[in-house]
Design a protein around this motif. Structure first.
Motif, mmCIF file in Angstrom:
data_model
loop_
_atom_site.group_PDB
_atom_site.id
_atom_site.type_symbol
_atom_site.label_atom_id
_atom_site.label_comp_id
_atom_site.label_asym_id
_atom_site.label_seq_id
_atom_site.Cartn_x
_atom_site.Cartn_y
_atom_site.Cartn_z
ATOM 1 N N GLU A 283 0.806 -1.225 0.000
ATOM 2 C CA GLU A 283 0.000 0.000 0.000
ATOM 3 C C GLU A 283 0.837 1.271 0.000
ATOM 4 N N LEU A 284 2.141 1.148 0.302
ATOM 5 C CA LEU A 284 3.002 2.324 0.383
ATOM 6 C C LEU A 284 3.562 2.752 -0.969
ATOM 7 N N LEU A 285 3.496 1.884 -1.957
ATOM 8 C CA LEU A 285 4.102 2.171 -3.260
ATOM 9 C C LEU A 285 3.035 2.371 -4.319
ATOM 10 N N ARG A 286 3.086 3.502 -4.984
ATOM 11 C CA ARG A 286 2.195 3.742 -6.113
ATOM 12 C C ARG A 286 2.731 3.070 -7.370
ATOM 13 N N SER A 287 4.032 3.092 -7.540
ATOM 14 C CA SER A 287 4.692 2.353 -8.613
ATOM 15 C C SER A 287 6.100 2.008 -8.150
ATOM 16 N N GLU B 138 8.353 8.738 -18.284
ATOM 17 C CA GLU B 138 7.353 8.169 -19.181
ATOM 18 C C GLU B 138 6.622 7.007 -18.523
ATOM 19 N N PHE B 139 7.372 6.153 -17.811
ATOM 20 C CA PHE B 139 6.753 5.015 -17.147
ATOM 21 C C PHE B 139 5.763 5.478 -16.082
ATOM 22 N N ILE B 140 6.156 6.428 -15.261
ATOM 23 C CA ILE B 140 5.270 6.894 -14.198
ATOM 24 C C ILE B 140 4.022 7.541 -14.779
ATOM 25 N N ARG B 141 4.193 8.357 -15.796
ATOM 26 C CA ARG B 141 3.028 9.003 -16.408
ATOM 27 C C ARG B 141 2.090 7.979 -17.033
ATOM 28 N N SER B 142 2.654 6.980 -17.687
ATOM 29 C CA SER B 142 1.815 5.973 -18.348
ATOM 30 C C SER B 142 1.131 5.059 -17.355
ATOM 31 N N SER B 143 1.670 4.962 -16.134
ATOM 32 C CA SER B 143 1.105 4.055 -15.141
ATOM 33 C C SER B 143 0.061 4.729 -14.253
ATOM 34 N N ARG B 144 -0.157 6.020 -14.390
ATOM 35 C CA ARG B 144 -1.152 6.699 -13.569
ATOM 36 C C ARG B 144 -2.529 6.129 -13.850
ATOM 37 N N GLY B 145 -3.253 5.915 -12.782
ATOM 38 C CA GLY B 145 -4.574 5.321 -12.899
ATOM 39 C C GLY B 145 -4.572 3.822 -12.769
ATOM 40 N N TYR C 123 17.740 7.871 -18.785
ATOM 41 C CA TYR C 123 17.146 7.157 -17.659
ATOM 42 C C TYR C 123 16.001 7.972 -17.059
ATOM 43 N N ALA C 124 16.222 9.275 -16.851
ATOM 44 C CA ALA C 124 15.188 10.128 -16.264
ATOM 45 C C ALA C 124 13.968 10.207 -17.170
ATOM 46 N N ASP C 125 14.189 10.309 -18.471
ATOM 47 C CA ASP C 125 13.066 10.387 -19.411
ATOM 48 C C ASP C 125 12.275 9.080 -19.432
ATOM 49 N N ASP C 126 12.972 7.952 -19.412
ATOM 50 C CA ASP C 126 12.284 6.655 -19.387
ATOM 51 C C ASP C 126 11.468 6.500 -18.112
ATOM 52 N N LEU C 127 12.033 6.923 -16.991
ATOM 53 C CA LEU C 127 11.336 6.810 -15.724
ATOM 54 C C LEU C 127 10.100 7.717 -15.706
#
Length: 289
Positions: A118-122, A277-284, A271-275
């Motif tokens: 429950e502590l991790l969003r991604s 993109e992953f976080i944005r795509s995983s929202r929801g 690396y920062a751009d890939d990360l």
């Protein structure tokens, strides 16, 4: 990290972290225990990616116990203590958090995802050295793992003899980068590796340092990005594959072409751009929607 919009930006913590930005969707970066394996340096190794990430997230990096600006309590430590430290940080700053980690830091983040999902969003984890998940059935990998174990034994022997700089050099030259790697490092990195070397020996005194309960990890509901470098030792893809299989369809497994064990140092912008993109795509798709 799903903090409310009125939450203050992350400030410097007792762990030696830094924060920046006030945008929604903060990111907690567990820098791991070092460069290159995750047990040797400190939050400074993430500084090449923080400015780019801070355009989109509130970012926290910190030194785990036994490293640089954090305390070095006496007695045998354990990865579970590191997991509990990370949990406390997330709870203080506001859960759930996006957590990105490298090497032993990735092992810590995965352990927390299994115990406190429950502590991790991604979760983004690069090359955790969880050799305990490989098992005796992986016949082709056993000679490689034996060679790795022999190299680690040499490093640990030097550290336990009080030869911290020699142990750090052996680790760089024999385990991760290869011959001549130590000489190619800037002296400031060599000094930090040497200063934090005793914690590596302490980690290996923990019988569970390389293990993870895959059945519990399978219960993590959030999205996960599991990566390994194309230039890294061959055991990492096998370990990452085991973890991805446990997580099922929630995990993306990716090869970082041209990278090794420390992509946030060798190719920080990518690396920062890939990360991002992953976080944005995983929202929801994560536990906080």
């Amino acid at each position: 990290m799903c903090l409310p919009d009125h939450s203050p930006p992350c400030e410097e913590t007792r762990h030696g972290g830094t924060g920046s930005g006030e945008r929604p969707g903060p990111l907690l970066r567990d820098r791991g225990r070092g460069r290159p394996h995750g047990s040797w340096v400190d939050h400074e190794t993430w500084q090449r990616v923080v400015p780019r990430l801070a355009r989109s997230f509130r970012v926290l990096v910190y030194d785990r116990r036994g490293h640089s600006r954090s305390e070095r309590p006496p007695g045998q430590g354990s990865r579970r203590q590191d997991e509990d430290d990370l949990a406390s940080l997330i709870e203080i700053l506001g859960a759930p958090a996006h957590v990105a980690a490298n090497s032993f830091g990735a092992s810590t983040a995965l352990g927390l995802a299994a115990r406190r999902p429950e502590l991790l969003r991604s979760l983004t984890a690069h090359e955790p050295p969880l050799m305990g998940v490989v098992g005796e059935g992986d016949q082709e990998l056993r000679p490689v793992l034996r060679a790795m174990g022999a190299a680690l034994d040499g490093v640990l022997a030097a550290l336990r003899a009080g030869e911290d700089r020699a142990g750090a050099q052996r680790f760089v030259d024999e385990v991760v980068i290869g011959p001549g790697g130590w000489e190619r490092l800037p002296e400031r990195y060599r000094a930090t590796l040497t200063a934090n070397a005793p914690t590596f020996a302490d980690e290996h005194g923990d019988p569970d340092w390389s293990r993870l309960d895959l059945a519990r990890l399978a219960g993590f509901p959030g999205p996960a990005l599991l990566t390994f470098g194309s230039e890294s030792p061959p055991w990492f893809p096998v370990i990452v594959g085991k973890l991805a299989a446990a997580l099922g369809g929630r995990a993306r497994m990716r090869t970082l072409v041209g990278d090794g064990h420390v992509p946030h140092l060798t190719h920080p912008d990518r690396y920062a751009d890939d990360l991002t993109e992953f976080i944005r795509s995983s929202r929801g798709t994560g536990p906080c929607g």
